[in-house]
Design a protein around this motif. Structure first.
Motif, PDB file in Angstrom:
ATOM      1  N   ALA A   1       0.830  -1.209   0.000  1.00 15.65           N
ATOM      2  CA  ALA A   1       0.000   0.000   0.000  1.00 15.65           C
ATOM      3  C   ALA A   1       0.862   1.257   0.000  1.00 15.65           C
ATOM      4  O   ALA A   1       0.640   2.186  -0.798  1.00 15.65           O
ATOM      5  CB  ALA A   1      -0.934  -0.008   1.206  1.00 15.65           C
TER       6      ALA A   1
ATOM      7  N   ILE B   1      -0.617   4.953  -1.505  1.00 15.97           N
ATOM      8  CA  ILE B   1      -1.836   5.019  -0.709  1.00 15.97           C
ATOM      9  C   ILE B   1      -1.460   5.542   0.671  1.00 15.97           C
ATOM     10  O   ILE B   1      -0.451   5.129   1.242  1.00 15.97           O
ATOM     11  CB  ILE B   1      -2.489   3.618  -0.599  1.00 15.97           C
ATOM     12  CG1 ILE B   1      -2.793   3.073  -2.001  1.00 15.97           C
ATOM     13  CG2 ILE B   1      -3.758   3.660   0.244  1.00 15.97           C
ATOM     14  CD1 ILE B   1      -3.132   1.592  -2.015  1.00 15.97           C
TER      15      ILE B   1
ATOM     16  N   THR C   1      -0.826   5.843   4.344  1.00  9.86           N
ATOM     17  CA  THR C   1      -0.720   4.881   5.443  1.00  9.86           C
ATOM     18  C   THR C   1      -0.232   5.598   6.693  1.00  9.86           C
ATOM     19  O   THR C   1       0.307   6.699   6.628  1.00  9.86           O
ATOM     20  CB  THR C   1       0.257   3.739   5.104  1.00  9.86           C
ATOM     21  OG1 THR C   1       1.558   4.295   4.844  1.00  9.86           O
ATOM     22  CG2 THR C   1      -0.205   2.961   3.885  1.00  9.86           C
TER      23      THR C   1
ATOM     24  N   ILE D   1      -3.368   1.221   6.123  1.00 19.20           N
ATOM     25  CA  ILE D   1      -4.069   2.188   5.275  1.00 19.20           C
ATOM     26  C   ILE D   1      -4.991   3.047   6.136  1.00 19.20           C
ATOM     27  O   ILE D   1      -5.809   2.533   6.899  1.00 19.20           O
ATOM     28  CB  ILE D   1      -4.878   1.474   4.184  1.00 19.20           C
ATOM     29  CG1 ILE D   1      -3.925   0.749   3.218  1.00 19.20           C
ATOM     30  CG2 ILE D   1      -5.756   2.461   3.421  1.00 19.20           C
ATOM     31  CD1 ILE D   1      -4.636  -0.041   2.134  1.00 19.20           C
TER      32      ILE D   1
ATOM     33  N   VAL E   1      -8.118   5.042   6.823  1.00 19.37           N
ATOM     34  CA  VAL E   1      -9.450   4.964   6.227  1.00 19.37           C
ATOM     35  C   VAL E   1     -10.385   5.993   6.847  1.00 19.37           C
ATOM     36  O   VAL E   1     -10.154   6.489   7.951  1.00 19.37           O
ATOM     37  CB  VAL E   1     -10.049   3.549   6.398  1.00 19.37           C
ATOM     38  CG1 VAL E   1      -9.237   2.511   5.634  1.00 19.37           C
ATOM     39  CG2 VAL E   1     -10.149   3.163   7.879  1.00 19.37           C
TER      40      VAL E   1
ATOM     41  N   SER F   1     -10.130   4.206   1.819  1.00 22.15           N
ATOM     42  CA  SER F   1      -8.882   4.952   1.904  1.00 22.15           C
ATOM     43  C   SER F   1      -9.153   6.445   1.796  1.00 22.15           C
ATOM     44  O   SER F   1      -9.913   6.886   0.923  1.00 22.15           O
ATOM     45  CB  SER F   1      -7.946   4.510   0.772  1.00 22.15           C
ATOM     46  OG  SER F   1      -6.917   5.452   0.565  1.00 22.15           O
TER      47      SER F   1
ATOM     48  N   ALA G   1      -9.989  -0.819   2.855  1.00 19.67           N
ATOM     49  CA  ALA G   1      -9.040  -1.602   3.648  1.00 19.67           C
ATOM     50  C   ALA G   1      -9.766  -2.261   4.807  1.00 19.67           C
ATOM     51  O   ALA G   1     -10.601  -1.639   5.478  1.00 19.67           O
ATOM     52  CB  ALA G   1      -7.918  -0.714   4.184  1.00 19.67           C
TER      53      ALA G   1
ATOM     54  N   ALA H   1      -5.997  -2.154   7.926  1.00 16.77           N
ATOM     55  CA  ALA H   1      -6.654  -0.856   8.038  1.00 16.77           C
ATOM     56  C   ALA H   1      -6.402  -0.195   9.391  1.00 16.77           C
ATOM     57  O   ALA H   1      -6.416  -0.852  10.430  1.00 16.77           O
ATOM     58  CB  ALA H   1      -8.160  -1.013   7.828  1.00 16.77           C
TER      59      ALA H   1
END
Length: 391
Positions: A243, A248, A250, A256, A258, A264, A272, A277
């Motif tokens: 990721a 993405i 993080t 990730i 969210v 995301s 995720a 997540a």
């Protein structure tokens, strides 16, 4: 221009499998193509790896068989990169999958990179094959009357130490932990846990960090060496770097980030779930367990199905309910908790706890099979007042 919605799910662990089966059922009347990607065709019951390590055989569940009748396409392989701009996933460098929605369920594994020697000399419970090889070596060590060190006083370490000690009473099993085993439990449940470990003959080394793992010992912070013909490493968690490498967003641990609907924050068509997540509730951030992971999978499957039908969705809500710990095959302790996973007033122990654990938190395979036919609940608590503030 295509009209079919392409949904790719990365990872077929507890959460990825449930998301695939549940989403297939919820979208069976829609023009949707669901593809599930996983390196192995065998479904891994990760929470029961300590049983394999102790020499027990578990059922061999095959992912294509579990998906039979759902219409979900299964691809055996490892996702090597994600192109978020082109909405593509590359599998083993040879397969390209286009997606409209991506469910990221790659989960986590035990981290052996932090302490010197752990990667070279310690075993983990990350995969059935490794756990099986551990059990083969364990039988040899038992025949020689040797020693086994289990590093980590969390639930995995406790269950592994108890399982090994029960299966091999001639071994000296030492549980090494920087904190008291069962520290997250209430006093009464923790007292029961310690009595069970005493009964099984598990020695505890508590209060010191492991500084090095050697071929035949574990070195503690004060320089003490704990003899170990085999060392099992159960502490520390790492997630796939996929990721972060894809750009993405993080957090510091690689999870990730969210929004309240588990999408995301940087790429809203990526969802995720589970250990992948960083999910926050009003009471704090969820930590990776099957208890929290399965609800994220069910919620995400339902959310995507609702969005495809143009319906609104409510934020994800979750609260912890219990901490189930097996202590061999014939004993267990269950600490019931508040929504934030702090201990509540009640606990269950002994045979009643064994029956409870087998009923409530045993193999997820029956849930997968039932989810093909009905939309079932996999969540014990939404947290009550503790999570309503997130709405």
């Amino acid at each position: 221009m295509h009209t079919q919605r392409r949904i790719v799910i990365l990872g077929a662990g507890y959460t990825g499998m449930l998301a695939a089966v549940r989403l297939a059922r919820r979208t069976r009347k829609l023009d949707v193509r669901i593809t599930l990607v996983n390196p192995s065709a065998r479904f891994t019951e990760r929470l029961r790896m300590h049983q394999i390590a102790a020499g027990q055989e578990l059922a061999d569940h095959r992912i294509p068989e579990l998906l039979a009748g759902t219409g979900v396409e299964f691809i055996q392989g490892s996702a090597t990169s994600i192109d978020t701009a082109a909405q593509r996933v590359y599998v083993d460098g040879t397969v390209t999958l286009h997606y409209d929605e991506l469910i990221y369920a790659l989960g986590s594994s035990t981290d052996t990179s932090i302490v010197p020697g752990a990667a070279d000399h310690a075993w983990t419970l990350n995969a059935p094959r490794t756990a099986h090889r551990f059990s083969e070596h364990l039988a040899v060590v038992d025949a020689d009357g040797g020693n086994v060190a289990v590093c980590g006083g969390g639930l995995t370490g406790i269950e592994a130490a108890a399982e090994i000690a029960e299966s091999y009473p001639g071994l000296q099993v030492t549980l090494i932990s920087s904190t008291e085993p069962g520290a997250m439990m209430g006093d009464k449940a923790r007292l029961y846990l310690n009595k069970a470990l005493d009964r099984l003959g598990v020695v505890r080394e508590i209060g010191q960090a492991v500084t090095k793992v050697l071929p035949d010992a574990v070195e503690l912070a004060d320089g003490e060496l704990v003899a170990a013909d085999m060392t099992l490493w159960t502490t520390g968690v790492r997630v796939s770097p996929l990721a972060a490498q894809a750009g993405i967003e993080t957090d510091a641990r690689g999870l990730i980030v969210v929004d309240p609907t588990l999408r995301s924050v940087s790429h809203p068509n990526i969802h995720a779930i589970g250990d992948a997540a960083a999910v926050r509730q009003a009471w704090g951030q969820i930590h990776g367990t099957c208890q929290s992971g399965m609800p994220t999978a069910a919620y995400t499957a339902d959310t995507i199905a609702r969005q495809l039908r143009g319906k609104t969705v409510k934020p994800f809500r979750f609260g912890y309910f219990h901490q189930p710990v097996s202590l061999g095959r014939n004993d267990a302790v269950i600490q019931f908790t508040k929504a934030d996973d702090t201990p509540g007033r009640y606990y269950l122990s002994g045979r009643a706890a064994v029956r409870y654990k087998e009923t409530v938190s045993s193999s997820p395979v029956p849930s997968f099979k039932l989810s093909k036919k009905v939309t079932m609940s996999v969540q014990l608590s939404k947290g009550g007042k503790a999570t309503r503030a997130t709405a």
